[in-house]
Design a protein around this motif. Structure first.
Motif, PDB file in Angstrom:
ATOM      1  N   ASP A 139       0.848  -1.196   0.000  1.00  0.00           N
ATOM      2  CA  ASP A 139       0.000   0.000   0.000  1.00  0.00           C
ATOM      3  C   ASP A 139       0.881   1.243   0.000  1.00  0.00           C
ATOM      4  O   ASP A 139       1.736   1.407   0.876  1.00  0.00           O
ATOM      5  CB  ASP A 139      -0.900  -0.004   1.241  1.00  0.00           C
ATOM      6  CG  ASP A 139      -1.794   1.222   1.307  1.00  0.00           C
ATOM      7  OD1 ASP A 139      -2.271   1.660   0.243  1.00  0.00           O
ATOM      8  OD2 ASP A 139      -1.996   1.747   2.417  1.00  0.00           O
ATOM      9  N   THR A 140       0.718   2.112  -0.984  1.00  0.00           N
ATOM     10  CA  THR A 140       1.567   3.300  -1.098  1.00  0.00           C
ATOM     11  C   THR A 140       0.731   4.574  -0.998  1.00  0.00           C
ATOM     12  O   THR A 140      -0.440   4.596  -1.389  1.00  0.00           O
ATOM     13  CB  THR A 140       2.320   3.310  -2.432  1.00  0.00           C
ATOM     14  OG1 THR A 140       1.384   3.358  -3.511  1.00  0.00           O
ATOM     15  CG2 THR A 140       3.184   2.075  -2.574  1.00  0.00           C
ATOM     16  N   ARG A 141       1.371   5.630  -0.506  1.00  0.00           N
ATOM     17  CA  ARG A 141       0.696   6.924  -0.374  1.00  0.00           C
ATOM     18  C   ARG A 141       1.672   8.037  -0.740  1.00  0.00           C
ATOM     19  O   ARG A 141       2.652   8.277  -0.030  1.00  0.00           O
ATOM     20  CB  ARG A 141       0.189   7.133   1.065  1.00  0.00           C
ATOM     21  CG  ARG A 141      -0.817   6.095   1.521  1.00  0.00           C
ATOM     22  CD  ARG A 141      -1.412   6.447   2.878  1.00  0.00           C
ATOM     23  NE  ARG A 141      -0.379   6.638   3.895  1.00  0.00           N
ATOM     24  CZ  ARG A 141       0.210   5.652   4.553  1.00  0.00           C
ATOM     25  NH1 ARG A 141      -0.107   4.401   4.278  1.00  0.00           N
ATOM     26  NH2 ARG A 141       1.120   5.907   5.477  1.00  0.00           N
ATOM     27  N   GLU A 142       1.412   8.700  -1.860  1.00  0.00           N
ATOM     28  CA  GLU A 142       2.235   9.831  -2.273  1.00  0.00           C
ATOM     29  C   GLU A 142       1.886  11.056  -1.425  1.00  0.00           C
ATOM     30  O   GLU A 142       0.715  11.300  -1.135  1.00  0.00           O
ATOM     31  CB  GLU A 142       1.979  10.165  -3.747  1.00  0.00           C
ATOM     32  CG  GLU A 142       2.483   9.125  -4.726  1.00  0.00           C
ATOM     33  CD  GLU A 142       3.950   9.326  -5.054  1.00  0.00           C
ATOM     34  OE1 GLU A 142       4.584  10.195  -4.424  1.00  0.00           O
ATOM     35  OE2 GLU A 142       4.455   8.594  -5.928  1.00  0.00           O
ATOM     36  N   PRO A 143       2.883  11.854  -1.010  1.00  0.00           N
ATOM     37  CA  PRO A 143       2.589  13.100  -0.293  1.00  0.00           C
ATOM     38  C   PRO A 143       1.762  14.032  -1.166  1.00  0.00           C
ATOM     39  O   PRO A 143       2.109  14.309  -2.317  1.00  0.00           O
ATOM     40  CB  PRO A 143       3.977  13.692  -0.014  1.00  0.00           C
ATOM     41  CG  PRO A 143       4.930  12.555  -0.173  1.00  0.00           C
ATOM     42  CD  PRO A 143       4.330  11.628  -1.176  1.00  0.00           C
ATOM     43  N   ALA A 144       0.659  14.520  -0.633  1.00  0.00           N
ATOM     44  CA  ALA A 144      -0.254  15.338  -1.425  1.00  0.00           C
ATOM     45  C   ALA A 144       0.399  16.627  -1.901  1.00  0.00           C
ATOM     46  O   ALA A 144       0.086  17.141  -2.982  1.00  0.00           O
ATOM     47  CB  ALA A 144      -1.507  15.653  -0.600  1.00  0.00           C
ATOM     48  N   GLU A 145       1.333  17.171  -1.098  1.00  0.00           N
ATOM     49  CA  GLU A 145       1.931  18.454  -1.446  1.00  0.00           C
ATOM     50  C   GLU A 145       3.085  18.337  -2.430  1.00  0.00           C
ATOM     51  O   GLU A 145       3.596  19.345  -2.924  1.00  0.00           O
ATOM     52  CB  GLU A 145       2.416  19.179  -0.184  1.00  0.00           C
ATOM     53  CG  GLU A 145       3.520  18.472   0.582  1.00  0.00           C
ATOM     54  CD  GLU A 145       3.001  17.502   1.631  1.00  0.00           C
ATOM     55  OE1 GLU A 145       3.641  17.388   2.688  1.00  0.00           O
ATOM     56  OE2 GLU A 145       1.957  16.861   1.392  1.00  0.00           O
ATOM     57  N   CYS A 146       3.523  17.101  -2.748  1.00  0.00           N
ATOM     58  CA  CYS A 146       4.641  16.908  -3.672  1.00  0.00           C
ATOM     59  C   CYS A 146       4.133  16.915  -5.107  1.00  0.00           C
ATOM     60  O   CYS A 146       3.241  16.141  -5.464  1.00  0.00           O
ATOM     61  CB  CYS A 146       5.361  15.593  -3.375  1.00  0.00           C
ATOM     62  SG  CYS A 146       6.760  15.276  -4.480  1.00  0.00           S
ATOM     63  N   ARG A 147       4.730  17.766  -5.934  1.00  0.00           N
ATOM     64  CA  ARG A 147       4.298  17.891  -7.321  1.00  0.00           C
ATOM     65  C   ARG A 147       5.370  17.374  -8.283  1.00  0.00           C
ATOM     66  O   ARG A 147       5.477  17.817  -9.424  1.00  0.00           O
ATOM     67  CB  ARG A 147       3.951  19.348  -7.633  1.00  0.00           C
ATOM     68  CG  ARG A 147       2.866  19.908  -6.714  1.00  0.00           C
ATOM     69  CD  ARG A 147       2.530  21.344  -7.026  1.00  0.00           C
ATOM     70  NE  ARG A 147       1.869  21.486  -8.317  1.00  0.00           N
ATOM     71  CZ  ARG A 147       1.540  22.659  -8.849  1.00  0.00           C
ATOM     72  NH1 ARG A 147       1.819  23.781  -8.210  1.00  0.00           N
ATOM     73  NH2 ARG A 147       0.951  22.713 -10.039  1.00  0.00           N
ATOM     74  N   SER A 148       6.178  16.419  -7.794  1.00  0.00           N
ATOM     75  CA  SER A 148       7.267  15.910  -8.617  1.00  0.00           C
ATOM     76  C   SER A 148       6.764  15.247  -9.893  1.00  0.00           C
ATOM     77  O   SER A 148       7.465  15.225 -10.905  1.00  0.00           O
ATOM     78  CB  SER A 148       8.131  14.928  -7.820  1.00  0.00           C
ATOM     79  OG  SER A 148       7.369  13.817  -7.371  1.00  0.00           O
TER      80      SER A 148
END
Length: 374
Positions: free
Chosen positions: A306-315
């Motif tokens: 299960d993965t979760r990308e940081p919402a504030e990261c726009r990479s």
């Protein structure tokens, strides 16, 4: 130094810049598909010295950056297990997964080691027959051959406690995905010379014809970049769209047949997820059935992560060329090399890392007075 100092000559750079300024008549957007080229461009201020009509867009050319979060989390899970020695190149240790990175796993007691070659990991496996040794095999066509060779050697030598966590991706399918994006602004490509030194240029003419974009194979020094830009702009101004090898000192049209044969033996094509971009069909490699026993993902059963990308990261937008790093609100504030939100800030080839390292903190920053290519 041969092929280094002579390709950083400021007088020749000015002549190439003059040529580019003299020929350009309208706006053009070019994408470099290599993180090493991005760092050269930002370090030497090349993008700021070009005519205003020529925009350089940073593409998904950083192998660490495009490694998907789910693969990072699989690495963290495997590295945390007892009896495992997890080996990686150093630039992967600070890449954030969901909540932690490999440095933190090592701090918690995991046996995480930095190596300089996949063969180093194979030697560690020989020296520790009672431990499972895993090498984190990521990257484009450039790093895939030595990883393939290491698995080949492991099978040949009968080393059964070695495995490879694979996340290899290929450039041509990425170019196709970029050109078919509804937000695409790219009109020409600077192709990565090291990738073409392995694979040759045979896959690019069809892309150039289909999407009507020039593709110029380019090196990594300032003069290489400027010559690549000059040739691309010339084609665009003439209405041409061909493949041009501007890096003949390293790239042959056929590439490296021995490396290609090794890749064909050990790997097979597969769909791959790219971090921030999504799944690109047939854009990667996985171990073929002959070598499946050396696949760490299967050996350690880490398919369900299960993965979760940081919402504030726009990479993801940076990797697609939709956003310059210093246009992200988190850049240089909540996201720094010491506390990265995404791989683009921590990788040695990441665009965000380049902008931070070379102080591109403001989109309006002017180039330095000193020679940018000295």
């Amino acid at each position: 130094m041969k092929y280094l100092d002579e390709f950083q000559d400021p007088d020749l750079a000015r002549r190439l810049l003059d040529d580019i300024h003299s020929v350009v008549t309208r706006p053009w957007a070019l994408m470099e598909v290599c993180g090493g080229q991005t760092h050269t461009i930002i370090r030497h201020g090349i993008d700021q010295l070009l005519p205003d009509q020529v925009e350089l867009i940073h593409g998904p050319g950083c192998p660490v950056c495009v490694t998907p979060l789910e693969v990072i989390d699989k690495a963290l899970e495997i590295a945390s297990r007892p009896g495992v020695i997890f080996c990686s190149f150093g630039d992967m240790l600070r890449v954030p997964g969901t909540g932690r990175d490999l440095f933190q796993v090592r701090g918690e007691g995991g046996d995480v080691r930095v190596v300089y070659s996949p063969l180093d990991a194979l030697h560690i496996a020989q020296q520790n027959p009672d431990r499972e040794v895993v090498f984190f095999g990521i990257g484009f066509e450039t790093t895939a051959p030595p990883n393939a060779m290491t698995v080949y050697q492991a099978r040949k030598l009968g080393i059964k406690n070695f495995s490879l966590l694979v996340s290899h991706v290929r450039v041509p399918p990425a170019i196709k995905a970029i050109m078919e994006s509804p937000n695409c602004r790219v009109q020409g490509f600077l192709a990565a010379g090291h990738v073409c030194s392995v694979m040759g240029v045979g896959e690019y003419p069809e892309l150039a014809d289909r999407y009507r974009v020039p593709i110029v194979v380019t090196g990594f020094e300032p003069l290489d970049i400027l010559e690549g830009v000059r040739r691309t702009v010339l084609q665009l101004e003439r209405g041409e769209h061909t493949v041009d090898n501007a890096y003949p000192r390293a790239v042959r049209p056929e590439g490296n047949p021995a490396a290609q044969a090794m890749l064909a033996d050990v790997f097979e094509g597969t769909d791959r997820a790219w971090r921030g971009i999504g799944v690109i069909p047939d854009s990667g490699w996985r171990l073929s059935s002959r070598y499946r026993d050396f696949d760490a993902e299967h050996r350690f059963s880490v398919g369900d992560i299960d993965t979760r990308e940081p919402a504030e990261c726009r990479s993801g937008e940076v990797l697609q060329g939709l956003l310059k790093p210093n246009e992200c609100a988190a850049f240089g504030t909540t996201c720094t090399p010491r506390n990265p939100l995404g791989a683009t800030m921590v990788s040695s080839e990441g665009a965000c890392a380049a902008y931070y390292l070379y102080r591109r903190l403001d989109i309006t920053t002017a180039p330095l007075e000193a020679s940018p290519v000295a």
